[in-house]
Design a protein around this motif. Sequence first.
Motif, PDB file in Angstrom:
ATOM      1  N   PRO A 120      69.155  -5.429  -2.261  1.00 41.70           N
ATOM      2  CA  PRO A 120      68.463  -5.460  -3.552  1.00 41.70           C
ATOM      3  C   PRO A 120      69.360  -5.973  -4.685  1.00 41.70           C
ATOM      4  N   LEU A 121      68.740  -6.687  -5.615  1.00 38.16           N
ATOM      5  CA  LEU A 121      69.394  -7.177  -6.826  1.00 38.16           C
ATOM      6  C   LEU A 121      70.594  -8.077  -6.538  1.00 38.16           C
ATOM      7  N   THR A 122      70.518  -8.824  -5.438  1.00 35.04           N
ATOM      8  CA  THR A 122      71.628  -9.692  -5.044  1.00 35.04           C
ATOM      9  C   THR A 122      71.132 -11.101  -4.773  1.00 35.04           C
ATOM     10  N   ARG A 123      71.911 -12.060  -5.247  1.00 35.52           N
ATOM     11  CA  ARG A 123      71.689 -13.485  -4.941  1.00 35.52           C
ATOM     12  C   ARG A 123      72.933 -13.993  -4.227  1.00 35.52           C
ATOM     13  N   SER A 151      75.612  -9.524  -7.536  1.00 36.11           N
ATOM     14  CA  SER A 151      74.789  -8.316  -7.572  1.00 36.11           C
ATOM     15  C   SER A 151      74.668  -7.830  -9.003  1.00 36.11           C
ATOM     16  N   GLY A 152      73.455  -7.485  -9.402  1.00 33.56           N
ATOM     17  CA  GLY A 152      73.236  -6.962 -10.738  1.00 33.56           C
ATOM     18  C   GLY A 152      71.972  -7.525 -11.355  1.00 33.56           C
ATOM     19  N   LEU A 153      71.785  -7.186 -12.617  1.00 32.93           N
ATOM     20  CA  LEU A 153      70.641  -7.675 -13.388  1.00 32.93           C
ATOM     21  C   LEU A 153      71.158  -8.501 -14.558  1.00 32.93           C
ATOM     22  N   GLY A 213      76.468  -7.397 -13.973  1.00 35.73           N
ATOM     23  CA  GLY A 213      76.636  -7.494 -12.534  1.00 35.73           C
ATOM     24  C   GLY A 213      78.044  -7.925 -12.204  1.00 35.73           C
TER      25      GLY A 213
END
Length: 143
Positions: A32-35, A54-56, A60
């Motif tokens: 989750p929340l990772t590219r 990772s983060g918003l 991040g």
Amino acid sequence: MAHFQFTRDVPLPTAGTWSRLTAWERHADAVPLTRVHVRTPGPTRVGTVFTARSGLGPLGFDDVMEVVAWHPPRDTAPGRCRLEKRGTFVTGWAEIEVYPYDTGSRLIWREDLRVRALPALFDAPLAAVATRMFTRAVTRLTA
């Protein structure tokens, strides 16, 4: 350093398990929340570099990794990959091994994870959280 290891039996052939675990971009679908951005042209080999962000938004961190060992499985020989974490915030290493096993494959994930400025007091909780997160990700990647 927070050291953790887990083993999973997967009902896929060794080559299938290997290809799913080492398709780096796919890890973004499982964490989750990772590219994930692969910074080196394919195919994966020693020297391949990729970043997991990772983060918003601006909140991040980047986990920069380089492939330093790359031995895909062949016939009955297991596959092994070692990643060195080269970021400014996350350092350490990870190893992925995939073996033929029963009617599928067995994978072993080992990792030493360090978060800069995080006191050693937090190593055990970090290892517990990371184990849970990575076992879930591996389950999704190999489903």
